[in-house]
Design a protein around this motif. Structure first.
Motif, mmCIF file in Angstrom:
data_model
loop_
_atom_site.group_PDB
_atom_site.id
_atom_site.type_symbol
_atom_site.label_atom_id
_atom_site.label_comp_id
_atom_site.label_asym_id
_atom_site.label_seq_id
_atom_site.Cartn_x
_atom_site.Cartn_y
_atom_site.Cartn_z
ATOM 1 N N LEU A 259 -2.764 1.537 -7.687
ATOM 2 C CA LEU A 259 -2.235 2.636 -6.895
ATOM 3 C C LEU A 259 -0.722 2.729 -7.064
ATOM 4 N N LEU A 263 1.344 5.973 -8.045
ATOM 5 C CA LEU A 263 2.447 6.353 -7.161
ATOM 6 C C LEU A 263 3.743 6.545 -7.951
ATOM 7 N N SER A 302 9.182 -7.153 6.130
ATOM 8 C CA SER A 302 7.931 -7.703 5.606
ATOM 9 C C SER A 302 7.414 -6.876 4.430
ATOM 10 N N PHE A 304 4.708 -5.616 4.104
ATOM 11 C CA PHE A 304 3.869 -4.502 4.555
ATOM 12 C C PHE A 304 4.720 -3.278 4.841
ATOM 13 N N ALA A 305 5.939 -3.520 5.355
ATOM 14 C CA ALA A 305 6.840 -2.402 5.612
ATOM 15 C C ALA A 305 7.208 -1.727 4.303
ATOM 16 N N GLU A 307 5.245 -1.320 1.780
ATOM 17 C CA GLU A 307 4.135 -0.422 1.489
ATOM 18 C C GLU A 307 4.296 0.893 2.257
ATOM 19 N N LEU A 308 4.655 0.737 3.529
ATOM 20 C CA LEU A 308 4.875 1.895 4.400
ATOM 21 C C LEU A 308 5.952 2.793 3.814
ATOM 22 N N TRP A 310 7.092 2.946 0.699
ATOM 23 C CA TRP A 310 6.652 3.574 -0.551
ATOM 24 C C TRP A 310 5.870 4.847 -0.260
ATOM 25 N N GLY A 311 4.951 4.732 0.683
ATOM 26 C CA GLY A 311 4.130 5.891 1.028
ATOM 27 C C GLY A 311 4.974 7.049 1.527
ATOM 28 N N VAL A 312 5.930 6.737 2.422
ATOM 29 C CA VAL A 312 6.796 7.774 2.961
ATOM 30 C C VAL A 312 7.592 8.423 1.829
ATOM 31 N N LEU A 314 6.840 8.613 -1.339
ATOM 32 C CA LEU A 314 5.965 9.434 -2.184
ATOM 33 C C LEU A 314 5.764 10.819 -1.576
ATOM 34 N N ILE A 315 5.402 10.838 -0.282
ATOM 35 C CA ILE A 315 5.106 12.129 0.334
ATOM 36 C C ILE A 315 6.376 12.955 0.476
#
Lengths: 338, 333
Positions: A259, A263, A302, A304-305, A307-308, A310-312, A314-315
């Motif tokens: 993914l 991305l 962290s 995980f943040a 990942e968060l 990256w998603g933001v 991308l959009i």
């Protein structure tokens, strides 16, 4: 009004906006953790980290330019790496050094790339000859490749290579990490192929309008097969890099890279429907992601943040790229392209 | 006209999957006489609850011409947040309260997808890829990353509610939890929406051609918005059922399953280009995937070959119709 114009012109292409993002991220991170982000140690560690998924993103880009996608990149890279690893552990004594070792390493590398190309050929045939939608063909074949790697190894990691294997992923040449050199060379080659050869021109032509390409008497089947073979070969190289860095090969290494590769390609301005995309955009996207990752890591945010974010990102980039009314690059579509 | 066309093609894919399932069962019962038994069936049905609800959701999106890869993250988000909330603030709430919260959270997250897709017009794959990492990252960063094994008592109670329970001739137990009724309910509701309402017709129409749907007066935005909210709600339901049945709320669970679910749906005849997809096919596809996962070993294939088998099935199941369509097109030209 007129003094605003140059600015909107500059930011009209997705690559320019991405360059801005990369610079902003770099500057912000340098300010937030000055001593560490701007250090040589950090630069080197970043240069060792990103090439493996960046090469996968290159493979993804090539297929996306035709309006396809390659969801089997990670499966292909693991299968190639496992094949090379099995070859090395079965036939080569780990204590081997010198010329013999290099010969065997050469054989392993060639074998891995051949496996990658065969995997790509398989995808290409599915897409071109049998007419499967690329997303399904590569989803299915990705499972098959991963499954073959599992069946070949029984699911465990293959290790115990001659010392030379670790060289590719962990050493430097003239102080520059070898993975980085490899990535730069590959990016230059792909960029050259896409912009300066008729093969690249045909790829973009087909991606922009498949029907028109067909009426222009392109051999589409051959073109698609070549594209997926290229993607397979790139995946195999990424697989070798992962194998060298981990000093082992396993069927499920790098599963989060799939993914990530999609991305990065999309973030880099590659149109997932085909026809548009530049390697420089992909490189900038990789850099933005790596700056963000390393910087956040230093701020002890962290994983995980990350990942968060990256998603933001991308959009956000997608919204900016598609919503022409959203500000910069407003009505510049006609003048700014190409 | 359209109906006839789709029927002709879809029955082929569904029959193909059905035939493979029957062949698999026959082979398996030759290899193991105990294979054709009630425990095997209840295991299959139990395993199909969460996967089945996901698959129905994914099918609906495929029918509308989109693709959603974020539903597993939605499920984890809704399930984990609900569990944490209940444990800290209302541990004695009945299970249906937990379900309601989870469904509402799921619908809310689905609405976020819907905003990006329906209002901003972004490609569905990209949006859901982004929200997949956003939702997952958000849960793990801000809500928590620890496994919760002491679920609220009534959620554990739910997992003990059995529809059928019994002992086999050879003394082995079998049972079918009431959670299975949720899958049945979801299937019936979705069937009703798709086949008996204008909304369902609109979903098929958008999948066929967005532009035509718009021109015949369908409010494309509203329908798309509904789809993603509904899918989010189903994911929330699947998530909370998963947590209740496994009696643990694990924030690292489920994500990674999305491509297998889509594979099951596609195997059942739904098409990525939209406009095609049936519930029968979806359920058959899910059954086949679960059969292969659980029982491949029975017909003598080692379980290390499992993903090769699933991959090959996907290629076969999508390749045959694609090839037929291509040949038909070549003949027509």
């Amino acid at each position: 009004m007129s003094n605003l114009k140059p600015k909107s012109n500059l930011l009209a292409s997705p690559e320019a906006r991405l360059a801005l993002i990369a610079i902003v991220v770099f500057v912000v991170m340098s300010i937030l953790s000055p001593g560490r982000f701007l250090s040589v140690a950090n630069a080197t560690s970043m240069a060792f980290q990103f090439p493996e998924f960046a090469i996968l993103a290159l493979a993804m880009t090539v297929t996306m330019l035709t309006g396809g996608i390659d969801l089997s990149v990670v499966g292909t890279s693991n299968l190639s790496a496992v094949f090379a690893a099995t070859l090395l552990t079965q036939f080569v004594d780990p204590s081997l050094t010198g010329g013999d070792m290099f010969m065997w390493l050469g054989i392993a590398v060639v074998a891995a790339i051949c496996v990658g190309m065969l995997a790509g050929l398989f995808n290409g045939i599915l897409v071109a000859i049998f007419g499967l939608p690329p997303i399904l063909a590569t989803l299915g074949s990705g499972l098959v490749f991963t499954g073959l790697a599992v069946a070949l190894t029984g699911g465990s990691a293959v290790m115990g290579f001659p010392v030379g294997v670790a060289w590719l992923g962990n050493e430097r040449l003239f102080g520059i990490p070898i993975p980085l050199i490899l990535f730069v060379i590959l990016a230059l080659i792909i960029s050259f192929v896409l912009t300066r050869t008729s093969f690249g021109f045909k790829i973009r032509m087909y991606g922009a309008n498949p029907l028109a390409a067909e009426f222009a008497a392109l051999d589409i089947d051959k073109l698609l097969i070549k594209v997926y073979v290229l993607s397979g070969a790139l995946s195999a190289i990424a697989g070798l890099l992962i194998m060298s860095r981990a000093n082992s090969a396993k069927a499920d290494y790098g599963s989060s890279y799939l993914l990530l590769a999609v991305l990065i390609a999309v973030l880099g301005g590659v149109n997932p429907y085909g026809g548009y995309g530049k390697i420089i955009g992909v490189v900038l996207a990789v850099l933005s992601m790596q700056f963000l990752s390393s910087g956040l890591n230093m701020l002890q945010v962290s994983n995980f943040a990350r990942e968060l974010i990256w998603g933001v990102l991308l959009i956000f980039v997608m919204i900016v790229n598609t919503q022409k009314s959203f500000g910069f690059g407003a009505k510049k579509k006609s003048s700014a392209t190409t | 006209m359209k109906k006839l066309f789709s029927k002709e093609f879809l029955t082929r894919n569904e029959t193909l999957v059905g035939v493979v399932i029957i062949a698999f069962c026959i082979l398996a019962s030759f290899a193991d006489a105990n294979f054709m038994s009630i425990p095997t069936l209840t295991d299959l049905m139990r395993g199909g609850i969460v996967l089945g609800i996901f698959a129905v959701a994914a099918m609906l999106v495929l029918v509308s011409g989109g693709i959603d890869v974020s539903f597993t993250a939605v499920a984890v988000f809704a399930m984990y947040t609900t569990t944490l909330f209940l444990i800290n603030y209302a541990p004695d709430m009945p299970w249906y309260f937990a379900f309601a919260i989870s469904i509402i959270i799921g619908a809310g997250l689905g609405a976020i997808n819907g905003v990006f897709i329906a209002w901003f017009g972004l490609p569905t794959l990209i949006v859901t890829l982004g929200t997949l990492s956003i939702y997952r990252g958000f849960v793990l960063t801000f809500v928590g990353s620890k496994l919760i094994s002491n679920l609220p008592p009534d959620m554990r109670g739910f997992s003990r509610l059995m529809m059928v329970r019994g002992t086999n001739a050879d003394g082995s137990f079998y049972s079918l939890p009431w959670a299975f009724a949720a899958l049945v309910g979801v299937v019936v509701l979705t069937w009703f929406i798709l086949q008996r309402t204008m909304l369902g017709r609109a979903i098929f129409a958008i999948g066929g051609s967005v532009e035509s749907a718009r021109r015949i007066g369908i409010n494309v935005r509203a329908v798309q918005f509904f789809i993603y909210i509904y899918v989010g709600a189903l994911s929330g339901l699947a998530g909370i059922i998963h947590a209740s049945m496994s009696r643990v709320a694990n924030p690292f669970d489920l994500v990674g399953l999305e491509l297998s679910v889509i594979a099951a749906v596609v195997l059942g005849g739904a098409r990525l280009i939209g406009g095609h997809g049936t519930l029968t096919g979806t359920i058959l596809g899910v059954s086949l995937i679960i059969l292969v996962r659980n029982s491949l070993i029975v017909i003598g294939i080692p379980s290390t070959w499992q993903s090769v088998a699933i991959g090959a099935l996907i290629l076969l199941g999508t390749g045959l119709p694609a090839w037929q369509a291509k040949r038909a097109a070549a003949r027509a030209a």
